[in-house]
Design a protein around this motif. Structure first.
Motif, PDB file in Angstrom:
ATOM      1  N   ASP A 123       0.812  -1.221   0.000  1.00  0.00           N
ATOM      2  CA  ASP A 123       0.000   0.000   0.000  1.00  0.00           C
ATOM      3  C   ASP A 123       0.847   1.273   0.000  1.00  0.00           C
ATOM      4  O   ASP A 123       0.341   2.347  -0.327  1.00  0.00           O
ATOM      5  CB  ASP A 123      -0.977   0.011   1.186  1.00  0.00           C
TER       6      ASP A 123
ATOM      7  N   GLY B  48      -0.210   1.626  -4.859  1.00  0.00           N
ATOM      8  CA  GLY B  48      -0.853   1.246  -3.595  1.00  0.00           C
ATOM      9  C   GLY B  48      -1.820   2.316  -3.104  1.00  0.00           C
ATOM     10  O   GLY B  48      -1.897   3.414  -3.655  1.00  0.00           O
ATOM     11  N   ALA B  49      -2.553   1.975  -2.047  1.00  0.00           N
ATOM     12  CA  ALA B  49      -3.615   2.844  -1.527  1.00  0.00           C
ATOM     13  C   ALA B  49      -3.065   4.155  -0.966  1.00  0.00           C
ATOM     14  O   ALA B  49      -3.736   5.188  -1.018  1.00  0.00           O
ATOM     15  CB  ALA B  49      -4.387   2.102  -0.443  1.00  0.00           C
ATOM     16  N   LEU B  50      -1.873   4.132  -0.435  1.00  0.00           N
ATOM     17  CA  LEU B  50      -1.226   5.344   0.116  1.00  0.00           C
ATOM     18  C   LEU B  50       0.190   5.378  -0.454  1.00  0.00           C
ATOM     19  O   LEU B  50       1.187   5.284   0.257  1.00  0.00           O
ATOM     20  CB  LEU B  50      -1.247   5.306   1.655  1.00  0.00           C
TER      21      LEU B  50
ATOM     22  N   PHE C  49      -8.493   6.388   9.150  1.00  0.00           N
ATOM     23  CA  PHE C  49      -9.021   6.323   7.786  1.00  0.00           C
ATOM     24  C   PHE C  49     -10.096   7.393   7.578  1.00  0.00           C
ATOM     25  O   PHE C  49     -11.101   7.422   8.304  1.00  0.00           O
ATOM     26  CB  PHE C  49      -9.633   4.943   7.497  1.00  0.00           C
TER      27      PHE C  49
ATOM     28  N   TRP D 262      -6.102   9.428   6.519  1.00  0.00           N
ATOM     29  CA  TRP D 262      -5.464   8.773   5.385  1.00  0.00           C
ATOM     30  C   TRP D 262      -6.462   7.968   4.568  1.00  0.00           C
ATOM     31  O   TRP D 262      -7.528   7.595   5.079  1.00  0.00           O
ATOM     32  CB  TRP D 262      -4.370   7.820   5.895  1.00  0.00           C
ATOM     33  N   PRO D 263      -6.118   7.680   3.310  1.00  0.00           N
ATOM     34  CA  PRO D 263      -6.915   6.697   2.578  1.00  0.00           C
ATOM     35  C   PRO D 263      -6.836   5.356   3.337  1.00  0.00           C
ATOM     36  O   PRO D 263      -5.875   5.121   4.072  1.00  0.00           O
ATOM     37  CB  PRO D 263      -6.197   6.574   1.221  1.00  0.00           C
ATOM     38  N   VAL D 264      -7.836   4.525   3.147  1.00  0.00           N
ATOM     39  CA  VAL D 264      -7.802   3.185   3.756  1.00  0.00           C
ATOM     40  C   VAL D 264      -6.539   2.476   3.264  1.00  0.00           C
ATOM     41  O   VAL D 264      -6.285   2.415   2.057  1.00  0.00           O
ATOM     42  CB  VAL D 264      -9.066   2.380   3.363  1.00  0.00           C
ATOM     43  N   HIS D 265      -5.707   1.995   4.192  1.00  0.00           N
ATOM     44  CA  HIS D 265      -4.439   1.360   3.805  1.00  0.00           C
ATOM     45  C   HIS D 265      -4.037   0.317   4.834  1.00  0.00           C
ATOM     46  O   HIS D 265      -4.422   0.398   5.999  1.00  0.00           O
ATOM     47  CB  HIS D 265      -3.325   2.415   3.680  1.00  0.00           C
TER      48      HIS D 265
ATOM     49  N   THR E  94      -4.710  -8.048   4.339  1.00  0.00           N
ATOM     50  CA  THR E  94      -4.932  -7.773   2.913  1.00  0.00           C
ATOM     51  C   THR E  94      -3.611  -7.786   2.140  1.00  0.00           C
ATOM     52  O   THR E  94      -2.524  -7.686   2.726  1.00  0.00           O
ATOM     53  CB  THR E  94      -5.607  -6.397   2.706  1.00  0.00           C
TER      54      THR E  94
ATOM     55  N   GLY F  52      -2.498  -5.418   0.329  1.00  0.00           N
ATOM     56  CA  GLY F  52      -1.855  -4.113   0.509  1.00  0.00           C
ATOM     57  C   GLY F  52      -0.996  -4.051   1.765  1.00  0.00           C
ATOM     58  O   GLY F  52      -0.062  -3.252   1.854  1.00  0.00           O
TER      59      GLY F  52
END
Ligand code: VGL
Ligand code: ZN
Length: 212
Positions: free
Chosen positions: A17, A22-24, A60, A83-86, A91, A93
């Motif tokens: 992530d 990645g998510a972040l 989040f 933050w974005p979900v990370h 998972t 990520g």
């Protein structure tokens, strides 16, 4: 040659992530993986960290109605970036980068697992009271000096280095084995705090030369 058992290499959050895509995502975060793979060869003590949040984590933005990622909110322990979900527990990520080659790592510290408290630092959660157990572990195995690197320089690496120093370890941040998020000047602010606290700045070539 290996460094002495007084030294530990702390590899922070080398998880998907935080990699490009990645998510972040941290820009060029993947570039630190080959550098880390060279560094670990000189250390008999290597500890990894994983950011490891439950889905309902307070950091989040998605868990705060009407709020967007990278805004901040006031929490009981202080200001929190949303933050974005990370790095949700279990998972893809949250997994460590598959190219990381460190079979001899001795411990993995998972942090940020309390739903209502974030933990950038590998040592102390964001309430600044709850220890992760890492300082005790390092003292128990005789570590005196902590080399920190990974993702992200200005959040988890910086907070970990500051807390390593505060816990009484000699502390070095390996700059080119780390990459930053750099939100609103956070990278420059982090370096100011680090140097003021007595954390040393090094490049991987110098660290490798000393363990060659
Ligand atoms: C991190 C923001 C949120 C990091 C973790 O690893 O630097 N940053 N969670
Ligand atoms: Zn996190």
């Amino acid at each position: 040659m290996m460094r002495s058992a007084d030294d530990v290499l702390l590899l922070i959050d080398l998880q998907y992530d935080f990699m490009p895509g990645g998510a972040l995502a941290v820009a060029r975060g993947d570039e630190v993986v080959p550098v880390a793979n060279r560094l670990v060869q000189g250390f008999s003590n290597v500890v990894l960290t994983q950011d490891w949040h439950p889905a309902q984590h307070v950091s989040f933005a998605a868990n705060h109605a009407g709020r967007a990622p990278f805004e901040t909110t006031a929490l009981p322990y202080g200001e929190q970036v949303l933050w974005p979900v990370h790095c949700v527990q279990g998972t893809e990520g949250a997994a460590l980068h598959r190219d990381l080659n460190v079979p001899h790592a001795r411990a993995v510290i998972r942090k940020g697992h309390h739903a209502d408290v974030d933990s950038y630092s590998a040592f102390l959660e964001a309430d600044r009271k709850t220890p992760t157990g890492l300082a005790g572990y390092l003292r128990d195995v005789g570590v005196k000096r902590v080399y920190c690197c990974g993702l992200a320089t200005d959040y988890c690496v910086a907070w970990s280095a500051l807390d390593a120093r505060a816990a009484g370890f000699e502390t070095v941040l390996i700059e080119d084995a780390s990459r930053a998020i750099d939100l609103n000047g956070s990278l420059a602010a982090a370096w100011q705090q680090l140097l003021d606290a007595g954390v040393k700045r090094a490049q991987s070539a110098e660290v490798l030369a000393l363990s060659a």
